[in-house]
Design an enzyme around this catalytic site. Structure first.
Site: not given
Lengths: 397, 290
Positions: A118, A206
């Site tokens: 991530y 993101e």
């Protein structure tokens, strides 16, 4: 401003960030053509058909499908295009899918195993600096990771004078447990990502997941890019990426009239000057036993035309059972706003719901008189407390 | 004594000759604020509103002794205006401008660190010390002189609080609108510290909203250093997550951003937290009479 995955990826790529390649399509025919072209470019054997909407969790709602043949590309694209995609972020009504991204399969077998990470870049409001936030737990809901395994989330602050430094990029790659070629690729990836973030005036990136492929490449498989609306004047090409079909039509219309409106689910509409007072007015509605139907800031110049426009916007919502107007007149004179309310009422014709008008500040008494003497079905108040009580009374009727 | 601005403040208006600058400078002068002149690059040497116009802030400091600046220049040029004022040695810069890109504010924050310039704002209503100086866009008549300090992220909600304070028989020492952007100069905590140290302030009203951690930071400090009663309100108890509520910084991104979370921390730290913005004034009166 939110943009689609395919747009975000094209921006990333233009700054040298490695991405899962793909081609956007509006129809199943275009999807098949895109798949063929992508095969010629990348040699991919399979494809991923990805719904393009402004919401996360698309896979959970059936908006991301693997296709192992061109026939399957056609089939999956036909199913996804036009569907009402419901994800944890869309609400129960879902969002209509107008486009799909035909993307290369990046989970192919190879010498090493794949791993997912991530990574996001965003502002740390406490320090006023940007940070890279990253985790070994890719492909998962990061809020959940933060709650259950906070020690697996790392943060690296970017000094605005230098940008992300090479040692920081190395630290990130080490913390993600990488070595060899994948390590080098990760340092390049995160460096390019930070450069892209700063150059584009973004307010959030993101990338979930960032994938280490089986042949040790590091690529962005998804891309959520949020651009700073205040800086769009510097980036007309990005401003043109706005997709208004993704936005609430009433919010778009309000925006065209320079009204700051956010649609909510409640039954009491409100019209307020100032964002803080508007939020506080929503809270008052709740305390009075109602639920706010919207946030609406009419701004500093609450003249008759704006008041009328605001009424029209609020009344588009069939759930609205009452409207609370809360204006603190400072530079704006309350009597002018009151006249605006009366004029708007007459101009719109019969307004089917009760209206409570609270005007405080410059010429508040005169304003109350104008409302009270208008003969209209409008309740007037000066103190905020009175207005709250009136909302409660009206809702009980 | 009050805080930040008083009758001796010498105010220069950046963006003096523009529409906004002209309108609000006129209001400030009518209020009795000591506006010594303004800055509009290229119009130096002329006069506007019977006051001199300078090409640079440095000229306004050198020739007219400016020590406070208020900024009305458009968002694309506002960051530069703040840094020019800091470079000229201005001690307090109040930036009214809304819509400055975040990247520009990151640069400003970096530029100001280590300098003796305090920034208030941007995207704020300004600072007022009733009866002495109005350095902002607030309606002056609402603010009557008294001993309650107000710090707030919101403009009209500040006026609301001030009006309630006055109606409850009290008055305002100074009101500081800190602004609703993600990056601002003076924080809630810094404003609270100023009021705690001010002998003319007896109680503090702290108005926040969803997004960020400024209120929690201030609350934790108050817990350990509390000398005066503090009444707090957080706007946005009914705001949905992920949606920007007007102000660029008013967005719930995580669990700590919510009004409920902030109100809980504030209450735990000894602040008298009100649910309704309609009872801010009467609550202050009550805690002060204890």
């Amino acid at each position: 401003m939110n943009i689609h995955e395919y747009q975000g990826k094209s921006i990333l790529k233009s700054f040298g960030v490695a991405i899962q390649e793909g081609i956007v399509a509006d129809t199943p025919e275009q999807a098949v053509a895109a798949a063929k072209e992508l095969q010629a470019q990348t040699g991919t054997q399979w494809w991923v058909v990805k719904a393009q909407i402004h919401a996360g969790g698309r896979g959970k709602g059936g908006g991301v499908k693997l296709a192992k043949s061109l026939d399957e590309v056609n089939e999956k694209a036909s199913n996804i295009i036009g569907m009402q995609l419901v994800t944890p972020q869309t609400g129960p009504q879902g969002k209509k899918v107008n486009k799909v991204l035909i993307a290369q399969d990046v989970y192919y077998p190879g010498p090493s195993s794949t791993s997912e990470f991530y990574m996001s870049v965003l502002l740390n409001r406490q320090t006023g600096r940007n940070i890279v936030m990253y985790s070994t737990e890719g492909g998962m809901d990061i809020e959940e990771v933060a709650e259950k395994t906070p020690h697996l989330i790392f943060k690296e602050e970017i000094d605005p004078k230098t940008g992300l430094l090479p040692f920081q990029a190395r630290k990130i790659a080490f913390n993600l447990g990488l070595s060899g070629n994948a390590f080098k690729e990760m340092t390049k990836f995160v460096t390019a990502l930070c450069k892209a973030y700063e150059s584009t005036d973004s307010s959030m990136f993101e990338i979930n997941p960032v994938l280490k492929t089986s042949d040790d490449k590091i690529i962005a498989v998804d891309a959520k890019v949020n651009l700073d609306e205040n800086a769009l004047y510097r980036h007309p090409d990005y401003a043109a990426m706005r997709d208004i079909t993704e936005e609430d039509p009433t919010e778009v219309e309000a925006g065209e009239h320079n009204l700051n409106y956010v649609k909510l689910d409640g039954n009491v509409g409100c019209m307020v000057n100032g964002a803080g007072l508007a939020m506080a007015t929503m809270d008052i509605i709740k305390l009075a036993g109602g639920d706010p139907a919207n946030f609406l800031d009419v701004g500093g110049t609450a003249n008759a035309a704006r008041v009328e426009q605001a009424f029209r916007i609020i009344l588009k919502d069939p759930n609205v059972k009452a409207i609370l107007v809360n204006i603190f007149g400072g530079i704006v004179r309350c009597d002018r706003v009151a006249q605006g309310v009366v004029d708007a009422y007459k101009s719109i014709g019969e307004i089917p719901v009760p209206i409570i008008v609270r005007l405080q500040g410059t010429n508040a008494e005169e304003a109350k008189k104008i409302i009270d003497e208008s003969g209209l079905k409008v309740y007037s108040a000066i103190q905020l407390k009175e207005a709250a009580d009136l909302v409660a009374d009206v809702l009980k009727k | 004594m009050s805080v930040l601005v008083n009758k001796d403040s010498r105010i220069v208006v950046q963006g003096f000759t523009g529409n906004e600058g002209t309108f609000h400078a006129t209001q400030m002068i009518e209020y009795g604020t000591n506006v010594i002149g303004g800055v509009t690059p290229g119009k130096g040497g002329t006069t506007h509103l019977d006051r001199p116009v300078f090409n640079t802030v440095a000229d306004a400091v050198k020739h007219a002794g400016a020590n406070v600046s208020i900024i009305f220049v458009p968002p694309a040029f506002a960051a530069d205006a703040i840094m020019e004022a800091a470079e000229a040695g201005i001690g307090l810069v109040v930036c009214i401008t809304e819509g400055i890109p975040t990247k520009d504010m990151i640069t400003v924050k970096e530029y100001l660190s280590g300098r003796n310039t305090r920034l208030v704002g941007p995207n704020c209503p300004g600072v007022i010390t009733p009866g002495e100086a109005k350095v902002g866009i607030m309606p002056g008549f609402v603010f009557k002189k008294g001993r309650v300090g107000i710090v707030s992220k919101s403009g009209t909600l500040t006026y609301e609080a001030a009006d309630q304070v006055v109606k409850a028989g009290m008055g305002v020492s100074t009101a500081i609108g800190i602004g609703g952007d993600p990056i601002i100069g003076t924080t809630t905590l810094e404003a609270v510290k100023l009021f705690m140290a001010d002998p003319e302030t007896d109680g503090i009203i702290m108005i926040g909203e969803i997004g960020g951690s400024l209120e929690a930071e201030a609350a934790r400090w108050i817990k350990d250093n509390n000398k005066k009663p503090v009444v707090g309100f957080i706007a946005g108890q009914t705001a949905p997550p992920g949606r920007r509520m007007g102000h660029a910084g008013a967005i719930i991104g995580g669990a700590d951003d919510t009004a409920a979370a902030k109100m809980k921390i504030m209450a735990e730290c000894g602040i008298t937290v009100v649910d309704s913005p309609a009872v801010i004034g009467q609550t202050m009166a009550k805690v002060l009479s204890k």
